[in-house]
Design a protein around this motif. Structure first.
Motif, PDB file in Angstrom:
ATOM      1  N   ARG A   6      79.099 -71.599 -52.992  1.00  0.00           N
ATOM      2  CA  ARG A   6      79.683 -70.254 -53.033  1.00  0.00           C
ATOM      3  C   ARG A   6      80.250 -69.867 -51.657  1.00  0.00           C
ATOM      4  O   ARG A   6      81.308 -69.260 -51.567  1.00  0.00           O
ATOM      5  CB  ARG A   6      78.642 -69.231 -53.488  1.00  0.00           C
ATOM      6  N   VAL A   7      79.552 -70.223 -50.604  1.00  0.00           N
ATOM      7  CA  VAL A   7      80.044 -69.929 -49.248  1.00  0.00           C
ATOM      8  C   VAL A   7      81.368 -70.635 -49.005  1.00  0.00           C
ATOM      9  O   VAL A   7      82.348 -70.023 -48.530  1.00  0.00           O
ATOM     10  CB  VAL A   7      79.006 -70.359 -48.183  1.00  0.00           C
ATOM     11  N   TYR A   8      81.418 -71.913 -49.344  1.00  0.00           N
ATOM     12  CA  TYR A   8      82.672 -72.658 -49.144  1.00  0.00           C
ATOM     13  C   TYR A   8      83.792 -72.039 -49.977  1.00  0.00           C
ATOM     14  O   TYR A   8      84.951 -71.954 -49.526  1.00  0.00           O
ATOM     15  CB  TYR A   8      82.489 -74.122 -49.528  1.00  0.00           C
ATOM     16  N   ALA A   9      83.462 -71.636 -51.169  1.00  0.00           N
ATOM     17  CA  ALA A   9      84.475 -71.039 -52.045  1.00  0.00           C
ATOM     18  C   ALA A   9      85.026 -69.751 -51.436  1.00  0.00           C
ATOM     19  O   ALA A   9      86.236 -69.509 -51.447  1.00  0.00           O
ATOM     20  CB  ALA A   9      83.872 -70.745 -53.419  1.00  0.00           C
ATOM     21  N   GLU A  10      84.142 -68.919 -50.889  1.00  0.00           N
ATOM     22  CA  GLU A  10      84.595 -67.659 -50.295  1.00  0.00           C
ATOM     23  C   GLU A  10      85.438 -67.901 -49.049  1.00  0.00           C
ATOM     24  O   GLU A  10      86.431 -67.205 -48.806  1.00  0.00           O
ATOM     25  CB  GLU A  10      83.388 -66.779 -49.954  1.00  0.00           C
ATOM     26  N   ILE A  11      85.032 -68.882 -48.249  1.00  0.00           N
ATOM     27  CA  ILE A  11      85.822 -69.209 -47.059  1.00  0.00           C
ATOM     28  C   ILE A  11      87.201 -69.725 -47.474  1.00  0.00           C
ATOM     29  O   ILE A  11      88.219 -69.345 -46.897  1.00  0.00           O
ATOM     30  CB  ILE A  11      85.090 -70.245 -46.195  1.00  0.00           C
ATOM     31  N   THR A  12      87.231 -70.567 -48.490  1.00  0.00           N
ATOM     32  CA  THR A  12      88.512 -71.074 -48.968  1.00  0.00           C
ATOM     33  C   THR A  12      89.377 -69.931 -49.478  1.00  0.00           C
ATOM     34  O   THR A  12      90.587 -69.897 -49.201  1.00  0.00           O
ATOM     35  CB  THR A  12      88.283 -72.095 -50.095  1.00  0.00           C
ATOM     36  N   LYS A  13      88.762 -68.990 -50.180  1.00  0.00           N
ATOM     37  CA  LYS A  13      89.530 -67.843 -50.659  1.00  0.00           C
ATOM     38  C   LYS A  13      90.121 -67.070 -49.483  1.00  0.00           C
ATOM     39  O   LYS A  13      91.273 -66.643 -49.513  1.00  0.00           O
ATOM     40  CB  LYS A  13      88.641 -66.922 -51.501  1.00  0.00           C
ATOM     41  N   GLY A  14      89.310 -66.883 -48.445  1.00  0.00           N
ATOM     42  CA  GLY A  14      89.812 -66.176 -47.256  1.00  0.00           C
ATOM     43  C   GLY A  14      90.959 -66.917 -46.596  1.00  0.00           C
ATOM     44  O   GLY A  14      91.930 -66.312 -46.135  1.00  0.00           O
ATOM     45  N   GLN A  15      90.864 -68.251 -46.552  1.00  0.00           N
ATOM     46  CA  GLN A  15      91.960 -69.044 -45.982  1.00  0.00           C
ATOM     47  C   GLN A  15      93.227 -68.889 -46.818  1.00  0.00           C
ATOM     48  O   GLN A  15      94.331 -68.743 -46.280  1.00  0.00           O
ATOM     49  CB  GLN A  15      91.563 -70.525 -45.935  1.00  0.00           C
ATOM     50  N   ILE A  16      93.048 -68.910 -48.131  1.00  0.00           N
ATOM     51  CA  ILE A  16      94.203 -68.777 -49.013  1.00  0.00           C
ATOM     52  C   ILE A  16      94.831 -67.390 -48.858  1.00  0.00           C
ATOM     53  O   ILE A  16      96.047 -67.233 -48.767  1.00  0.00           O
ATOM     54  CB  ILE A  16      93.784 -69.015 -50.482  1.00  0.00           C
ATOM     55  N   CYS A  17      93.961 -66.379 -48.760  1.00  0.00           N
ATOM     56  CA  CYS A  17      94.461 -65.006 -48.622  1.00  0.00           C
ATOM     57  C   CYS A  17      95.306 -64.852 -47.368  1.00  0.00           C
ATOM     58  O   CYS A  17      96.256 -64.062 -47.340  1.00  0.00           O
ATOM     59  CB  CYS A  17      93.294 -64.015 -48.568  1.00  0.00           C
ATOM     60  N   THR A  29      82.303 -61.700 -45.076  1.00  0.00           N
ATOM     61  CA  THR A  29      81.199 -61.881 -46.017  1.00  0.00           C
ATOM     62  C   THR A  29      80.793 -63.354 -46.092  1.00  0.00           C
ATOM     63  O   THR A  29      79.600 -63.701 -46.056  1.00  0.00           O
ATOM     64  CB  THR A  29      81.599 -61.381 -47.420  1.00  0.00           C
ATOM     65  N   ALA A  30      81.788 -64.222 -46.169  1.00  0.00           N
ATOM     66  CA  ALA A  30      81.508 -65.656 -46.248  1.00  0.00           C
ATOM     67  C   ALA A  30      80.833 -66.158 -44.982  1.00  0.00           C
ATOM     68  O   ALA A  30      79.893 -66.963 -45.037  1.00  0.00           O
ATOM     69  CB  ALA A  30      82.800 -66.416 -46.502  1.00  0.00           C
ATOM     70  N   ALA A  72      80.221 -74.789 -42.444  1.00  0.00           N
ATOM     71  CA  ALA A  72      80.897 -73.655 -43.068  1.00  0.00           C
ATOM     72  C   ALA A  72      81.125 -72.531 -42.059  1.00  0.00           C
ATOM     73  O   ALA A  72      82.165 -71.879 -42.058  1.00  0.00           O
ATOM     74  CB  ALA A  72      80.070 -73.139 -44.252  1.00  0.00           C
ATOM     75  N   LEU A  73      80.138 -72.312 -41.188  1.00  0.00           N
ATOM     76  CA  LEU A  73      80.254 -71.242 -40.206  1.00  0.00           C
ATOM     77  C   LEU A  73      81.404 -71.500 -39.250  1.00  0.00           C
ATOM     78  O   LEU A  73      82.201 -70.596 -38.954  1.00  0.00           O
ATOM     79  CB  LEU A  73      78.943 -71.108 -39.434  1.00  0.00           C
ATOM     80  N   SER A  74      81.518 -72.732 -38.724  1.00  0.00           N
ATOM     81  CA  SER A  74      82.598 -73.030 -37.779  1.00  0.00           C
ATOM     82  C   SER A  74      83.965 -72.914 -38.448  1.00  0.00           C
ATOM     83  O   SER A  74      84.900 -72.350 -37.872  1.00  0.00           O
ATOM     84  CB  SER A  74      82.415 -74.423 -37.176  1.00  0.00           C
TER      85      SER A  74
END
Length: 960
Positions: free
Chosen positions: A554-565, A580-581, A593-595
């Motif tokens: 879920r964390v990776y998914a949220e980070i990916t969403k942020g990158q896409i956004c 949030t991610a 994931a944090l980096s």
């Protein structure tokens, strides 16, 4: 490469030592004697430092005499350096300098004729004669007496030096002596002599250290005639260990990577080894096989001799300064090149036998080497011993250990060795318990993590060729996604075909592990290639994550969403998703994931104008990237983001340090552009002599088949900036027209606004009567129209966008009020350099309002000087002269408050005159001179005479 007498004409990283010598000379000019003992290893640059110092005295009223001790030891020629110095004095000024005492000085200079009758018992008279001569010479003008290689001085020479330092003490004598610290063994007579001298007032010891990596890179740049490759710098840093002489010798070899030891250097290194007793040479060869650092117990076991014999041989080697004691209880080679030369000189059988004995010893007792290093050491020694089966198994075991420590670069090298040995060991699959395809994929993925771009491309191609995608769709998709990213990073293609095929395979593999994360990566890649597909893929990712219920996924998914956004959504809207991610990754302790998340958070915060927060977010991510082993990739992006934020905050020195750190990681392909772009901008802004090298490396990537939009804009802007720096208006206009016409300009507002403000500067330069000649008027005005049209279509949401928009309007209109608005907008944004540039342009627009122009130029000059932006300072000063105004900077204000008499006194202070000498020159009392000096120091708001002299030079008072 330019060399003189076997060494470089360039002196790098010695500013502090030079300043110490110059400060001492200033004291000597004031009537205070000084003695400086300059120590350092052979080849570290003592003589070069002294040469640079004395060369800087050309034209100054300083008499320089030089003498050198001879390598003859205690039985050598007495007073040899003093005889050489006096011989130089006679050549320059004739025998008359001795005032009829030639017979007395003939004991030092036989060519003066028969010596006088006083005997050896009256050596004190000779000392008095030399002391009187030195005092007389220094009374005429300051005397610099340079004595080289004091470690070879005979006792008579040391005694005479001691007399001059303790007893004679000529008031304007500066005695500068050099010596090799690595020659001073425990019983060396110079050791107590130097210790005694240090207790005398006015004696100062200066230690010359080895160069660090930055110093090595700078010296290599001069020697090779261009910016050296980071790999070359790393190799030379490791092998030369900061010794300038070794660096020069490696750079002079025919190998462009400086990997060979030139024969002349090899002979020099081995000549000292040949002087050791045979037992000590054998022990040195054993130690050389073990590496640069090695423990005592390990040497003893491999040598196969009793403890007394071992210690006796090692004692001789230590006394010869070939190896030194290590703090951990072992030994370390003083110079890595000595170890390398000794190791390369081994006979083939001796080489294999000793390496095998090391491997066996460490296998039997892993505690003989530092914790965690046993697997890698064993693998290295079995490979060097040519035992292929044992080397294969040991290399795979060491690679697995490196993986557990996130040491991906080391793991990649070891896996490459496993692949190399696979073909040479028939039973490789049985020994390792794996198949060749698994090994290929593992090596490919590790090569990606370690930043080995071209190696990873070769490995992914080989793995995909051996793979049945129908039978293993997720594995195939994983390799295709990695390959797509590699192709984009290498600038070979956009990776769309590979991404599309990976998506097709993933849609058919609905229940396999690893599918969710790969879908997220596909979505990110599609965001820059096919935006219509992104939302649909993202919905599949979210559904899969919810079904799995995996927090990490879920964390990776949220980070990916942020990158896409970040690609198609305003920064302010995408930031909450990323924050949030990142918080979830921090709570989970997921460094990877944090980096990754902090890269995007820092990027978005910068776009919002929250520069301090952006710098802090990037700085937080750097250690996580290092810990996870992705310093060359994610870590470089974090360092570049931190540097960019620091530049926006006006902390340019800190930013440059971060960029240097990023460069040391040697990021592959287009991943190097973020730090190269920023360092090029910084160097151009500061007028750095080596800006062109970084510029060429950065803009040269425009020729790649594929370059993402934002990176293409970066490089075009750099080309405009380079043309502006040289005043080449036609080139600036031509490049600006290409950049403004780029189809992707409007897709990234952050970089588009930056490019438009730079393009406007090209228009302004071309419109000037002098520099603008050569640029077509029609082309310039068409460019201005295109800039205006593009600016109308770009959003104006955040402080930097608003300021850039105001500046574009001001540049295109030339209206003074619009420039006032642009200055206010940049002041609100807070970036000092952009503010200073706007102030200069505003001053030009307000030419008719002299007070306003002067105030704007004063502020711009202060800001630019604080940043070290010399070209902008010069531009402001040129404009001030043209407008006939005087910017009221602190220094100019200081000049105006000094009286005529105080300016006269300040000139003499800057020449190094004492209060008594100033009084004599100006026919005033010493007390009055002292009062003047005190008032000058107070008015200039400095703390001492040295700082006051520096201000005098900046004000050009000395030239009056």
């Amino acid at each position: 490469m330019t060399t003189v007498s076997g060494h470089s004409e360039i002196l790098v990283a010695r500013e502090g030592e030079l300043a110490t010598l110059r400060d001492a000379l200033r004291r000597v000019r004031g009537g205070e004697p000084a003695v400086l003992l300059v120590g350092g290893e052979a080849g570290v640059g003592k003589t070069r430092l002294v040469e640079e110092f004395t060369r800087g005295l050309a034209g100054e009223p300083v008499r320089v005499l030089t003498g050198q001790c001879l390598e003859l030891g205690e039985e050598g020629l007495p007073f040899a350096p003093f005889a050489a110095a006096l011989r130089e004095l006679v050549r320059g000024e004739g025998r008359e300098v001795f005032e009829g005492r030639e017979a007395d000085f003939a004991r030092l200079l036989p060519e003066l004729g028969p010596p006088s009758a006083f005997g050896e018992a009256h050596r004190g008279l000779l000392f008095e004669l030399v002391g009187s001569l030195v005092a007389r010479l220094s009374a005429q003008r300051p005397l610099l007496l340079v004595l080289e290689d004091l470690h070879w001085a005979d006792r008579s020479t040391r005694d005479l030096i001691g007399f001059l330092v303790r007893s004679a003490r000529a008031p304007r004598l500066m005695l500068l002596a050099t010596y090799r610290t690595d020659e001073l063994h425990r019983g060396h007579p110079l050791r107590p002599f130097v210790a005694e001298l240090e207790r005398v007032r006015g004696v100062q010891r200066v230690e010359i250290d080895r160069l660090d990596r930055e110093g090595t890179a700078e010296l290599l740049g001069h020697l090779l005639g261009g910016e050296p490759e980071p790999q070359t710098v790393d190799v030379v840093t490791r092998r030369a260990q900061g010794i300038p002489f070794f660096i020069e010798q490696l750079a002079a070899s025919a190998d462009p990577a400086c990997a060979d030891i030139p024969e002349t250097l090899r002979d020099l290194l081995l000549s000292r080894v040949d002087q050791l007793p045979e037992a000590a040479q054998r022990m040195l060869r054993v130690a050389a096989v073990g590496g640069t650092r090695i423990g005592h117990e390990l040497i003893a076991q491999v040598a196969g001799v009793d403890e007394i014999t071992c210690e006796s041989a090692l004692r001789v080697v230590v006394a010869a300064q070939m190896i030194v004691f290590d703090p951990d209880g072992g030994y370390e080679f003083r110079h890595a090149l000595v170890r390398e030369a000794v190791h390369d000189d081994l006979l083939p059988g001796e080489h294999a036998r000793l390496h095998a004995r090391y491997a066996e010893a460490i296998e039997a007792d892993p505690q003989l080497v530092p914790a965690g290093r046993a697997p890698a050491e064993i693998a290295h020694h079995w490979h060097a011993a040519n035992n292929h089966p044992r080397a294969l198994v040991a290399a795979k075991r060491a690679a697995d250990e490196a993986c557990r420590r996130f040491a991906y670069a080391e793991q990649a090298r070891l896996l490459d060795r496993v692949l190399e040995l696979w073909e040479q060991v028939p039973q490789a699959a049985e020994l390792l318990g794996t198949c060749h395809l698994d090994l290929l994929e593992e090596t490919a993925l590790v090569a990606i993590d370690s930043g080995e771009l071209h190696r990873a491309l070769s490995l992914t191609r080989a793995a995909l060729g051996d793979l049945d995608a129908t039978a293993e769709p997720v594995r195939a998709a994983r390799l295709l996604v990695r390959r797509a990213k590699l192709l984009r990073t290498a600038g070979k293609s956009d990776g769309f075909a590979e991404t599309k095929e990976a998506y097709r395979l993933l849609t058919e593999a609905t229940d396999e592990p690893g599918r969710t994360g790969l879908l997220g990566e596909v979505a990110y890649l599609f965001a820059s290639m096919d935006g219509d597909e992104v939302q649909r893929i993202w919905e599949q990712v979210r559904a899969a994550v919810d079904q799995l219920g995996d927090a990490s996924a879920r964390v990776y998914a949220e980070i990916t969403k942020g990158q896409i956004c970040a690609g198609w959504m305003p920064a302010a809207d995408g930031l909450p998703v990323l924050l949030t991610a990142v918080e979830q990754a921090r709570a989970c302790g997921d460094d990877q994931a944090l980096s990754h998340g902090l890269v995007n958070v820092s990027d978005v915060l910068f776009e919002l104008g929250r520069y301090a927060e952006s710098a802090a977010a990037a700085a937080e991510g750097v250690p996580h990237a290092m810990r996870y082993g992705v310093s060359r990739t994610t870590g470089v992006y974090l360092l570049a983001n931190q540097a960019e934020a620091l530049m926006a905050l006006g902390r340019w020195d800190e930013a440059d340090a971060r960029l240097a750190e990023a460069g040391r990681q040697d990021p592959p392909g287009l991943m190097a552009l973020p730090w190269l772009r920023l360092r090029a901008r910084l160097r151009l802004a500061r007028g750095h002599a080596r800006a062109e090298q970084v510029l060429t490396r950065a803009t040269g990537m425009l020729g790649k088949p594929y370059v993402p939009c934002e990176k293409r804009l970066w490089m075009l802007e750099l080309r405009i900036l380079a043309a502006l720096a040289t005043g080449d208006a036609p080139a600036a206009v031509t490049t600006a027209r290409i950049a403004v016409g780029d189809g992707g300009l409007l897709d990234r507002p952050r970089y588009a606004w930056q490019l438009l403000t730079t393009a406007c500067r090209a228009v302004a330069l071309a419109r000037e009567p002098g520099p603008g000649q050569g640029a077509s008027v029609d082309a310039v005005e068409q460019l201005a129209e295109r800039i205006g049209a593009a600016a109308e279509r770009l959003p104006r949401r955040y402080p930097a966008e608003l300021a850039a928009a105001a500046q574009v309007e001001a540049e295109l209109s030339g209206d003074a009020e619009r420039w006032t608005a642009a200055v206010a907008a940049w002041r609100a944004d807070g970036q000092p350099f952009e503010l200073a540039m706007a102030l200069v342009r505003s001053a030009e627009a307000h030419a008719s309002d002299r007070p306003a122009a002067a105030a704007a130029l004063a502020e711009a000059t202060t800001i630019a000087a604080g940043l070290g932006a010399a070209p902008l300072v010069e531009q402001a000063e040129t404009l001030a002269r043209r407008l006939g105004v005087r910017p009221a900077t602190a220094e100019r204000a200081a000049e105006e408050v000094l009286t005529a008499r105080e300016r006269e006194v300040l000139r003499l202070v800057a020449e190094g005159r004492s209060n008594g000498q100033i009084a004599q020159r100006l026919f005033i009392s010493p007390k009055t001179a002292s009062v003047h000096v005190s008032r000058i120091i107070a008015k200039l708001e400095v703390t001492n005479r040295v700082e006051a002299a520096a201000v005098a030079r900046r004000l050009h008072l000395i030239d009056d």
